[in-house]
Design an enzyme around this catalytic site. Sequence first.
Site, mmCIF file in Angstrom:
data_model
loop_
_atom_site.group_PDB
_atom_site.id
_atom_site.type_symbol
_atom_site.label_atom_id
_atom_site.label_comp_id
_atom_site.label_asym_id
_atom_site.label_seq_id
_atom_site.Cartn_x
_atom_site.Cartn_y
_atom_site.Cartn_z
ATOM 1 N N ASP A 15 5.828 -42.068 -81.388
ATOM 2 C CA ASP A 15 5.397 -40.874 -81.099
ATOM 3 C C ASP A 15 6.516 -40.215 -81.686
ATOM 4 O O ASP A 15 8.066 -40.812 -81.901
ATOM 5 C CB ASP A 15 4.696 -40.241 -79.998
ATOM 6 C CG ASP A 15 4.530 -39.191 -80.093
ATOM 7 O OD1 ASP A 15 3.988 -38.159 -80.715
ATOM 8 O OD2 ASP A 15 5.111 -37.945 -78.913
ATOM 9 N N SER A 16 6.912 -39.406 -82.034
ATOM 10 C CA SER A 16 8.187 -38.985 -82.397
ATOM 11 C C SER A 16 9.270 -38.215 -80.648
ATOM 12 O O SER A 16 10.093 -38.125 -81.148
ATOM 13 C CB SER A 16 8.073 -36.577 -82.325
ATOM 14 O OG SER A 16 7.775 -36.653 -81.228
ATOM 15 N N CYS A 79 0.567 -39.795 -82.478
ATOM 16 C CA CYS A 79 1.103 -38.812 -82.486
ATOM 17 C C CYS A 79 0.141 -38.116 -83.727
ATOM 18 O O CYS A 79 0.672 -38.716 -84.608
ATOM 19 C CB CYS A 79 2.781 -39.139 -83.019
ATOM 20 S SG CYS A 79 3.185 -37.932 -83.804
ATOM 21 N N GLU A 158 9.246 -31.949 -74.034
ATOM 22 C CA GLU A 158 10.906 -32.785 -74.528
ATOM 23 C C GLU A 158 12.042 -32.194 -73.428
ATOM 24 O O GLU A 158 12.929 -33.075 -73.000
ATOM 25 C CB GLU A 158 11.252 -33.057 -75.830
ATOM 26 C CG GLU A 158 10.689 -33.371 -76.406
ATOM 27 C CD GLU A 158 10.463 -35.425 -77.202
ATOM 28 O OE1 GLU A 158 11.440 -35.196 -76.518
ATOM 29 O OE2 GLU A 158 9.685 -35.397 -77.035
ATOM 30 N N CYS A 190 -2.542 -32.637 -79.347
ATOM 31 C CA CYS A 190 -0.663 -33.066 -80.158
ATOM 32 C C CYS A 190 -0.420 -34.125 -78.854
ATOM 33 O O CYS A 190 -0.974 -33.457 -77.892
ATOM 34 C CB CYS A 190 0.296 -31.838 -79.688
ATOM 35 S SG CYS A 190 2.042 -32.442 -79.429
ATOM 36 N N HIS A 192 1.573 -34.800 -76.241
ATOM 37 C CA HIS A 192 2.560 -33.823 -75.993
ATOM 38 C C HIS A 192 2.001 -33.243 -74.536
ATOM 39 O O HIS A 192 2.611 -32.879 -73.293
ATOM 40 C CB HIS A 192 3.820 -32.855 -75.919
ATOM 41 C CG HIS A 192 5.085 -33.642 -77.110
ATOM 42 N ND1 HIS A 192 4.705 -34.555 -78.275
ATOM 43 C CD2 HIS A 192 6.350 -33.868 -76.920
ATOM 44 C CE1 HIS A 192 5.767 -35.406 -78.052
ATOM 45 N NE2 HIS A 192 6.874 -34.949 -77.714
HETATM 46 N N1 DGL Z 1 3.180 -35.592 -80.192
HETATM 47 C C1 DGL Z 1 3.348 -35.090 -80.964
HETATM 48 C C2 DGL Z 1 2.069 -35.153 -82.274
HETATM 49 O O1 DGL Z 1 1.171 -35.121 -81.854
HETATM 50 C C3 DGL Z 1 4.069 -34.044 -81.422
HETATM 51 C C4 DGL Z 1 4.538 -34.222 -82.767
HETATM 52 C C5 DGL Z 1 5.885 -33.495 -82.983
HETATM 53 O O2 DGL Z 1 7.273 -33.510 -81.995
HETATM 54 O O3 DGL Z 1 6.847 -32.124 -82.894
HETATM 55 O O4 DGL Z 1 1.967 -34.408 -82.840
#
Ligand code: DGL
Length: 281
Positions: A15-16, A79, A158, A190, A192
């Site tokens: 993931d990011s 992600c 984050e 998402c 997150h």
């Molecule tokens: N967890 C990522 C997703 O599902 C977040 C992406 C981001 O870093 O903006 O899209």
Amino acid sequence: MTADRADDRPIGMFDSGFGGLTVARAFIDLLPEEDLVYVGDTGRYPYGPRSLDQVAGFAHEIARYLVDAHDVKLLVVACNTAAAAALGTLRAQLDVPVMGVIDPGVRSLVRATETGRVGVIGTVGTVGSGAYQRAVESSGAAVDLTVAACPGFVEFVESGETDSDQVHVLAERLLAPIVEAKVDALLLGCTHYPYLARTITDVVGRDVVLVSSADETAFEALAMFHDRSPAPDEPALAPAAPGRTGTHRFVSSGDVERFRDLGARLLGPELAAAERAPWSP
Ligand code: DGL
């Protein structure tokens, strides 16, 4: 069908940043005998505001690292933004099976609704890609879909800020179209966003079912390992030896100590250490 051979190579996931840990949690709980290598690309987050081409480049780089350096047997793109940008090309270019989170999430969403009015929230990149609109359409479900981008949500997660007044104010504004559409099921598109579930529920109301793709994705992996034969164009997959205890490694391209500290708070005790990604700045 149950696989008659074991494969103790790890599952790779990325993931990011911290968001994919929601998916990692579900995998650890449902597949405790499997090893896992998780990459949080915190040095380059957020992906949401970036171009899909750039996100696809990051996704291929991380996928290649997981395959070459860790010999993963399955890649999970935990992600939505990266899945929207690169799932197809990753599947075409890698020799291991690749799972995303978009189709599993949509399956849960259409199962959860009673009124047929459903919502999806995600990053600007995911929403702008149209990936959810296409996935809902190809599910064949007769639902009325409202989609909203939520720029800023990822940054709050984050920074470890998941239920402050500021997040609440932002959520009130960004979720207004969802509230107005009177959805009865809302997909957190998402990875997150499950960390913001309390704030999101405060805004949309307790009667709206929040759906996350994490559990459904893990159940799909379980089925791939144990219940079904691969499709003709799909590489074969075998589970780890029964009864073993999986190990869990975490790699970050940002500040590894911060990744370990906040990551342990979000995921749990399995995240006791974090390693530095080779492409870290
Ligand atoms: N967890 C990522 C997703 O599902 C977040 C992406 C981001 O870093 O903006 O899209």
